[in-house]
Design a protein around this motif. Structure first.
Motif, PDB file in Angstrom:
ATOM      1  N   ALA A 105      19.953 -54.577  64.596  1.00 55.71           N
ATOM      2  CA  ALA A 105      21.225 -55.263  64.386  1.00 55.71           C
ATOM      3  C   ALA A 105      21.828 -54.869  63.045  1.00 55.71           C
ATOM      4  CB  ALA A 105      21.023 -56.775  64.440  1.00 55.71           C
ATOM      5  N   SER A 106      23.156 -54.773  63.018  1.00 56.98           N
ATOM      6  CA  SER A 106      23.872 -54.410  61.799  1.00 56.98           C
ATOM      7  C   SER A 106      24.311 -55.635  61.007  1.00 56.98           C
ATOM      8  CB  SER A 106      25.110 -53.577  62.147  1.00 56.98           C
ATOM      9  OG  SER A 106      24.738 -52.353  62.735  1.00 56.98           O
ATOM     10  N   GLY A 107      23.968 -56.814  61.491  1.00 58.57           N
ATOM     11  CA  GLY A 107      24.349 -58.014  60.765  1.00 58.57           C
ATOM     12  C   GLY A 107      23.837 -59.259  61.440  1.00 58.57           C
ATOM     13  N   PHE A 108      23.971 -60.370  60.739  1.00 55.42           N
ATOM     14  CA  PHE A 108      23.441 -61.644  61.211  1.00 55.42           C
ATOM     15  C   PHE A 108      24.309 -62.753  60.646  1.00 55.42           C
ATOM     16  CE2 PHE A 108      19.756 -64.122  62.637  1.00 55.42           C
ATOM     17  CZ  PHE A 108      19.998 -65.335  62.005  1.00 55.42           C
ATOM     18  N   LEU A 109      24.967 -63.484  61.523  1.00 59.10           N
ATOM     19  CA  LEU A 109      25.806 -64.603  61.098  1.00 59.10           C
ATOM     20  C   LEU A 109      25.432 -65.851  61.894  1.00 59.10           C
ATOM     21  CD1 LEU A 109      29.332 -62.910  60.943  1.00 59.10           C
ATOM     22  CD2 LEU A 109      27.782 -63.356  59.036  1.00 59.10           C
ATOM     23  N   THR A 110      25.678 -67.013  61.302  1.00 58.92           N
ATOM     24  CA  THR A 110      25.425 -68.261  62.009  1.00 58.92           C
ATOM     25  C   THR A 110      26.704 -68.720  62.710  1.00 58.92           C
ATOM     26  OG1 THR A 110      25.833 -69.417  59.927  1.00 58.92           O
ATOM     27  CG2 THR A 110      23.539 -69.013  60.527  1.00 58.92           C
ATOM     28  N   LYS A 111      26.540 -69.587  63.691  1.00 57.91           N
ATOM     29  CA  LYS A 111      27.662 -69.981  64.540  1.00 57.91           C
ATOM     30  C   LYS A 111      28.670 -70.883  63.843  1.00 57.91           C
ATOM     31  CE  LYS A 111      25.295 -69.287  68.941  1.00 57.91           C
ATOM     32  NZ  LYS A 111      24.743 -69.890  70.165  1.00 57.91           N
ATOM     33  N   ASP A 112      28.364 -71.320  62.638  1.00 58.11           N
ATOM     34  CA  ASP A 112      29.351 -72.101  61.889  1.00 58.11           C
ATOM     35  C   ASP A 112      30.187 -71.225  60.956  1.00 58.11           C
ATOM     36  OD1 ASP A 112      27.404 -71.490  60.042  1.00 58.11           O
ATOM     37  OD2 ASP A 112      27.032 -73.553  59.410  1.00 58.11           O
ATOM     38  N   THR A 113      30.065 -69.900  61.118  1.00 53.75           N
ATOM     39  CA  THR A 113      30.893 -68.978  60.334  1.00 53.75           C
ATOM     40  C   THR A 113      32.368 -69.212  60.649  1.00 53.75           C
ATOM     41  OG1 THR A 113      29.150 -67.294  60.362  1.00 53.75           O
ATOM     42  CG2 THR A 113      31.386 -66.542  59.871  1.00 53.75           C
ATOM     43  N   ARG A 114      33.212 -69.216  59.630  1.00 54.23           N
ATOM     44  CA  ARG A 114      34.640 -69.428  59.833  1.00 54.23           C
ATOM     45  C   ARG A 114      35.225 -68.312  60.702  1.00 54.23           C
ATOM     46  NH1 ARG A 114      37.894 -69.973  54.515  1.00 54.23           N
ATOM     47  NH2 ARG A 114      37.041 -67.855  54.294  1.00 54.23           N
ATOM     48  N   PRO A 115      36.169 -68.646  61.580  1.00 54.26           N
ATOM     49  CA  PRO A 115      36.739 -67.637  62.485  1.00 54.26           C
ATOM     50  C   PRO A 115      37.247 -66.391  61.777  1.00 54.26           C
ATOM     51  CG  PRO A 115      37.428 -69.822  63.181  1.00 54.26           C
ATOM     52  CD  PRO A 115      36.688 -70.004  61.889  1.00 54.26           C
ATOM     53  N   ALA A 116      37.956 -66.565  60.679  1.00 44.01           N
ATOM     54  CA  ALA A 116      38.480 -65.397  59.967  1.00 44.01           C
ATOM     55  C   ALA A 116      37.354 -64.526  59.425  1.00 44.01           C
ATOM     56  CB  ALA A 116      39.393 -65.841  58.823  1.00 44.01           C
ATOM     57  N   ASP A 117      36.291 -65.169  58.935  1.00 42.86           N
ATOM     58  CA  ASP A 117      35.154 -64.410  58.417  1.00 42.86           C
ATOM     59  C   ASP A 117      34.428 -63.678  59.541  1.00 42.86           C
ATOM     60  OD1 ASP A 117      35.705 -65.289  55.872  1.00 42.86           O
ATOM     61  OD2 ASP A 117      34.286 -66.973  55.970  1.00 42.86           O
ATOM     62  N   LEU A 118      34.360 -64.314  60.713  1.00 39.10           N
ATOM     63  CA  LEU A 118      33.714 -63.686  61.860  1.00 39.10           C
ATOM     64  C   LEU A 118      34.477 -62.439  62.290  1.00 39.10           C
ATOM     65  CD1 LEU A 118      31.583 -63.644  64.072  1.00 39.10           C
ATOM     66  CD2 LEU A 118      33.009 -65.242  65.381  1.00 39.10           C
ATOM     67  N   ALA A 119      35.804 -62.545  62.381  1.00 42.12           N
ATOM     68  CA  ALA A 119      36.621 -61.394  62.774  1.00 42.12           C
ATOM     69  C   ALA A 119      36.480 -60.263  61.764  1.00 42.12           C
ATOM     70  CB  ALA A 119      38.083 -61.815  62.911  1.00 42.12           C
ATOM     71  N   ASP A 120      36.485 -60.611  60.487  1.00 44.11           N
ATOM     72  CA  ASP A 120      36.316 -59.592  59.453  1.00 44.11           C
ATOM     73  C   ASP A 120      34.951 -58.917  59.565  1.00 44.11           C
ATOM     74  OD1 ASP A 120      38.817 -60.054  58.413  1.00 44.11           O
ATOM     75  OD2 ASP A 120      38.114 -61.364  56.794  1.00 44.11           O
ATOM     76  N   ALA A 121      33.918 -59.714  59.847  1.00 42.02           N
ATOM     77  CA  ALA A 121      32.574 -59.159  59.976  1.00 42.02           C
ATOM     78  C   ALA A 121      32.489 -58.194  61.156  1.00 42.02           C
ATOM     79  CB  ALA A 121      31.556 -60.287  60.141  1.00 42.02           C
ATOM     80  N   VAL A 122      33.111 -58.559  62.268  1.00 47.28           N
ATOM     81  CA  VAL A 122      33.121 -57.674  63.441  1.00 47.28           C
ATOM     82  C   VAL A 122      33.743 -56.328  63.077  1.00 47.28           C
ATOM     83  CG1 VAL A 122      34.215 -57.304  65.693  1.00 47.28           C
ATOM     84  CG2 VAL A 122      33.074 -59.478  65.191  1.00 47.28           C
ATOM     85  N   CYS A 123      34.847 -56.355  62.369  1.00 53.24           N
ATOM     86  CA  CYS A 123      35.536 -55.112  61.992  1.00 53.24           C
ATOM     87  C   CYS A 123      34.721 -54.301  61.006  1.00 53.24           C
ATOM     88  CB  CYS A 123      36.914 -55.429  61.435  1.00 53.24           C
ATOM     89  SG  CYS A 123      38.045 -56.139  62.652  1.00 53.24           S
ATOM     90  N   ARG A 124      34.077 -54.973  60.050  1.00 51.75           N
ATOM     91  CA  ARG A 124      33.245 -54.249  59.089  1.00 51.75           C
ATOM     92  C   ARG A 124      32.072 -53.572  59.773  1.00 51.75           C
ATOM     93  NH1 ARG A 124      33.215 -58.991  56.182  1.00 51.75           N
ATOM     94  NH2 ARG A 124      30.935 -59.066  56.249  1.00 51.75           N
ATOM     95  N   VAL A 125      31.428 -54.284  60.678  1.00 53.35           N
ATOM     96  CA  VAL A 125      30.287 -53.724  61.390  1.00 53.35           C
ATOM     97  C   VAL A 125      30.716 -52.532  62.244  1.00 53.35           C
ATOM     98  CG1 VAL A 125      28.636 -54.213  63.244  1.00 53.35           C
ATOM     99  CG2 VAL A 125      28.882 -55.812  61.337  1.00 53.35           C
ATOM    100  N   ALA A 126      31.879 -52.628  62.867  1.00 53.56           N
ATOM    101  CA  ALA A 126      32.379 -51.518  63.679  1.00 53.56           C
ATOM    102  C   ALA A 126      32.590 -50.265  62.849  1.00 53.56           C
ATOM    103  CB  ALA A 126      33.689 -51.914  64.364  1.00 53.56           C
ATOM    104  N   GLU A 127      32.895 -50.438  61.563  1.00 58.39           N
ATOM    105  CA  GLU A 127      33.132 -49.310  60.667  1.00 58.39           C
ATOM    106  C   GLU A 127      31.847 -48.793  60.030  1.00 58.39           C
ATOM    107  OE1 GLU A 127      35.954 -50.795  57.901  1.00 58.39           O
ATOM    108  OE2 GLU A 127      37.634 -50.731  59.327  1.00 58.39           O
TER     109      GLU A 127
END
Length: 230
Positions: A105-127
């Motif tokens: 896995a390229s990352g690990f987040l908990t389900k209480d992560t803020r929506p904006a932070d989650l979207a940013d994390a998805v984009c960072r991981v994709a890059e």
């Protein structure tokens, strides 16, 4: 002739809770950088989806019936090495953090992560970047064990400049921080980061951190003390 913008990041949602998948699809689908490829309820279905669809990032739950998220992460990456997996779970227990990273896995987040932070994390991981929940980072590093160093210099494959970039990556520096510290442009930093990953045979930045700890190059506490912002 108009030029098309960047291609949206294709995301597969894997969670056995229908309501959560729907909520994630709504949150991520509202971000123009992201396209939700689909949603499935278990690891077996995730592997099948990746087999027949282009998926940039799999947002993966850990605890699911049938094939769990750890096994599914390994299976997805065997099927599609270019796909990245971002684990999303209620639990930030040490064993799950470590197992997820070990599975690729390229990352690990908990389900209480803020929506904006989650979207940013998805984009960072994709890059090719990594994303780790702050409270999970300490758990991750506690589980890293030093291994016996191979004979010779484990960084011998890197140039002197690549070594400098490696050490900053191992301490968690972003590309912008590396550029500022070494007086390099953004594109030059990206080139050196790719060379470091290729030279060490590592898939992404989070594995650089793990590799550095395992080989005794970075020691517990050193990353925080020497971080460019610290």
């Amino acid at each position: 002739m108009s030029s098309a913008g960047p291609r949206p990041v294709s995301v597969l949602l894997v969670d056995d809770q229908d309501l959560l998948r729907d909520a994630l699809a709504t949150v991520l689908g509202a971000d123009p950088r992201i396209r939700v490829s689909g949603g499935v309820a278990n690891g077996d279905a995730a592997v099948e989806h990746v087999r027949s669809h282009r998926v940039d990032v799999v947002l993966m739950d850990i605890r699911m019936p049938g094939m769990d998220g750890i096994a599914a992460t390994s299976a997805v990456l065997r099927r599609s090495p270019a796909t990245r997996v971002l684990v999303l779970t209620t639990f930030d227990l040490d064993e799950y953090v470590f197992a997820a990273v070990r599975a690729g896995a390229s990352g690990f987040l908990t389900k209480d992560t803020r929506p904006a932070d989650l979207a940013d994390a998805v984009c960072r991981v994709a890059e090719g970047d990594a994303a780790v929940a702050p409270r999970a980072a300490a758990s991750l590093l506690r589980h890293v064990r030093r291994q016996v160093l191979p004979d010779g210099d484990p960084l011998a494959v890197l140039t002197p400049r690549e070594r400098e970039v490696f050490l900053l990556l191992a301490r968690g520096a972003s590309n912008a921080e590396i550029g500022a510290r070494l007086f390099l442009t953004g594109n030059t930093v990206k080139t050196h980061v790719r060379a470091v990953l290729a030279g060490l045979g590592l898939p992404d930045r989070i594995q650089v951190v793990i590799w550095a700890y395992e080989h005794g190059i970075i020691r517990p506490g050193e990353a925080d003390e020497d971080h460019p912002d610290g």
